[in-house]
Design an enzyme around this catalytic site. Structure first.
Site, PDB file in Angstrom:
ATOM      1  N   THR A 109       0.809  -1.225   0.000  1.00  0.00           N
ATOM      2  CA  THR A 109       0.000   0.000   0.000  1.00  0.00           C
ATOM      3  C   THR A 109       0.843   1.276   0.000  1.00  0.00           C
ATOM      4  O   THR A 109       0.292   2.369  -0.140  1.00  0.00           O
ATOM      5  CB  THR A 109      -0.940   0.013   1.215  1.00  0.00           C
ATOM      6  N   ASP A 110       2.154   1.139   0.145  1.00  0.00           N
ATOM      7  CA  ASP A 110       3.033   2.304   0.083  1.00  0.00           C
ATOM      8  C   ASP A 110       4.204   2.011  -0.852  1.00  0.00           C
ATOM      9  O   ASP A 110       5.362   2.216  -0.504  1.00  0.00           O
ATOM     10  CB  ASP A 110       3.535   2.674   1.490  1.00  0.00           C
ATOM     11  N   LEU A 111       3.872   1.530  -2.048  1.00  0.00           N
ATOM     12  CA  LEU A 111       4.909   1.184  -3.012  1.00  0.00           C
ATOM     13  C   LEU A 111       5.470   2.458  -3.638  1.00  0.00           C
ATOM     14  O   LEU A 111       4.844   3.079  -4.492  1.00  0.00           O
ATOM     15  CB  LEU A 111       4.333   0.266  -4.094  1.00  0.00           C
TER      16      LEU A 111
END
Length: 236
Positions: free
Chosen positions: A165-167
């Site tokens: 979710t925080d790529l």
């Protein structure tokens, strides 16, 4: 994975990797007194790099970000030990490694419950001699082959059905052997289907664009084409 729950503490750890007492593994004073602190990094909090008996490791305390984090720095609502952020990330890293994705080995996780809330920590293997893409691209461009490696690594992660979710390019590392690593799986999760995967890639693209404006990294839009083509290669 070994699990120990006593009073308001829960520990999960790999007995092959952690030879120190698990209750000491999350105590920065313990590592300082034994002269095994080998570095640190400042982010949302301080990540301590320590030398365990088996490997170099990164010790991270879970902290909140944003405006809410200024009010409640490091406490989270408790709804079960296996729903704690430390346990979730520990298990996710295990699953990713079993799927052949280059992520740090999880060594140990801890959660401490106080009433309705808990605090958490994670000890994971330090990726040796690696830098994130931001640090690298501030100095030099990457070749097409390296962008293709990034695309293949993201594809492997998605094949394991893990939604990062925080790529972003702070969370992608390249080591001295030119291997690509993906890090920081806090709040990430396993998700079925394929509809979310393109959005994950778009998030990664936006992080490149953002750092071009913010830090003037050596990158152009055509470089992302190499990531996408390798990602979509059915042989990946």
């Amino acid at each position: 994975m070994k699990s120990v729950t006593e009073n308001n503490h829960a520990f999960w750890y790999d007995e092959q990797l952690l030879k120190e007492p698990v209750e000491k593994a999350f105590d920065t004073e313990y590592w300082q007194k034994t002269d095994k602190v080998i570095g640190s990094a400042i982010g949302r909090g301080t990540t301590w790099f320590v030398q365990t008996e088996t490997v170099a490791a990164a010790l991270r305390h879970y902290r909140r970000g944003g405006l809410f984090g200024k009010l409640v720095a490091d406490s989270y609502w408790f709804s079960g030990w296996e729903k704690t952020r430390s346990y979730q990330e520990f298990r996710l890293l295990q699953q990713l490694r079993e799927s052949g994705v280059n992520v740090p080995r999880p060594i140990a996780a801890r959660a401490i419950r106080t009433g309705f809330t808990y605090k958490a920590d994670l000890l994971s293997e330090k990726v040796f001699n690696a830098r994130d893409l931001v640090a690298i691209l501030q100095q030099t461009p990457l070749c097409t082959e390296m962008y293709q490696k990034i695309g293949r690594e993201v594809r492997k992660m998605h094949n394991a059905q893990i939604n990062h979710t925080d790529l972003n390019i702070h969370n992608i590392l390249i080591d001295e052997q030119q291997q690509v690593w993906i890090i920081d799986f806090d709040k990430c999760y396993q998700q079925s289907g394929d509809s979310w995967k393109q959005g994950n890639l778009e998030r990664l693209k936006r992080s490149f664009i953002k750092e071009v404006g913010k830090r003037q990294i050596y990158w152009q839009l055509a470089d992302f084409g190499a990531i996408e083509s390798a990602y979509r290669d059915e042989k990946c």
